[in-house]
Design an enzyme around this catalytic site. Structure first.
Site, PDB file in Angstrom:
ATOM      1  N   ASP A   1     -32.663  91.308 -58.974  1.00  0.00           N
ATOM      2  CA  ASP A   1     -32.541  90.030 -59.208  1.00  0.00           C
ATOM      3  C   ASP A   1     -33.325  89.406 -60.344  1.00  0.00           C
ATOM      4  O   ASP A   1     -34.179  89.907 -60.653  1.00  0.00           O
ATOM      5  CB  ASP A   1     -33.176  89.311 -58.120  1.00  0.00           C
ATOM      6  CG  ASP A   1     -33.030  88.024 -57.799  1.00  0.00           C
ATOM      7  OD1 ASP A   1     -31.842  87.566 -57.056  1.00  0.00           O
ATOM      8  OD2 ASP A   1     -33.871  87.143 -57.755  1.00  0.00           O
ATOM      9  N   GLU A  44     -26.914  86.006 -58.841  1.00  0.00           N
ATOM     10  CA  GLU A  44     -27.698  86.729 -59.772  1.00  0.00           C
ATOM     11  C   GLU A  44     -28.362  87.906 -59.547  1.00  0.00           C
ATOM     12  O   GLU A  44     -29.308  88.675 -60.046  1.00  0.00           O
ATOM     13  CB  GLU A  44     -28.990  85.911 -60.526  1.00  0.00           C
ATOM     14  CG  GLU A  44     -29.958  85.843 -59.908  1.00  0.00           C
ATOM     15  CD  GLU A  44     -30.158  84.757 -58.516  1.00  0.00           C
ATOM     16  OE1 GLU A  44     -31.466  84.558 -58.239  1.00  0.00           O
ATOM     17  OE2 GLU A  44     -29.005  84.067 -58.354  1.00  0.00           O
TER      18      GLU A  44
END
Length: 125
Positions: A1, A44
Site C-alpha cells: 500500500d 493504491e
C-alpha cells in the site's frame, strides 16, 4: 500500500496518482520472478503473489521492495517525490491455506505496518 497516497492525488491530481502507481509497478515488476504475479489490488494497493517462495524469502523480498521504493524517488513535474510503502506478508501454509484467509491476514499485517509508523514490512501478528 502506498503511504499517504491520498496526498499525492490531492496535491498533484489523480493523473499524478496514476503515475505513482505506474512507477511502483515498474519497480516491483522488475524485481519479480517469472513465476510471480503482480496486480493492482484495490485503490493504491499492489499485490505480489510469490510462487515458489517460502515465507522467509518473501519477507526478504518485501523488505528489498520497500527499500528500493524508498531510495528511488519519482520525478514528477521536475520535483522529486519521496514515496514509501507499507507491506503486509502472509505465507501459505504457515498463516492460512484458504485464499481469502491469506489475503485477510496479509491485509491485517499491512494495516499493522501502517500503525507502526508506515514504511515498514509486517509479517507476523
Amino acid at each position: 500500500d502506498v503511504d499517504h497516497f491520498k496526498d499525492y492525488n490531492d496535491k498533484y491530481g489523480h493523473a499524478a496518482g496514476d503515475l505513482v502507481l505506474k512507477h511502483l509497478a515498474r519497480k516491483i515488476g522488475s524485481m519479480a520472478k517469472k513465476a510471480d504475479i503482480l496486480a493492482r489490488y484495490g485503490g493504491e494497493e499492489i499485490a505480489l503473489l510469490l510462487f515458489e517462495t517460502d515465507k522467509g524469502e518473501a519477507l526478504k523480498e518485501a523488505e528489498a521492495i520497500r527499500t528500493r521504493i524508498e531510495k528511488e524517488p519519482l520525478i514528477l513535474r521536475k520535483k522529486k517525490m519521496e514515496i514509501t510503502v507499507s507491506i503486509g506478508v502472509a505465507g501459505y501454509p504457515q498463516d492460512a491455506v484458504l485464499e481469502k484467509e491469506l489475503i485477510r491476514i496479509a491485509d491485517e499485517r499491512l494495516y499493522k505496518a501502517k500503525a507502526l509508523g508506515r514504511n515498514k514490512v509486517c509479517a507476523g501478528s
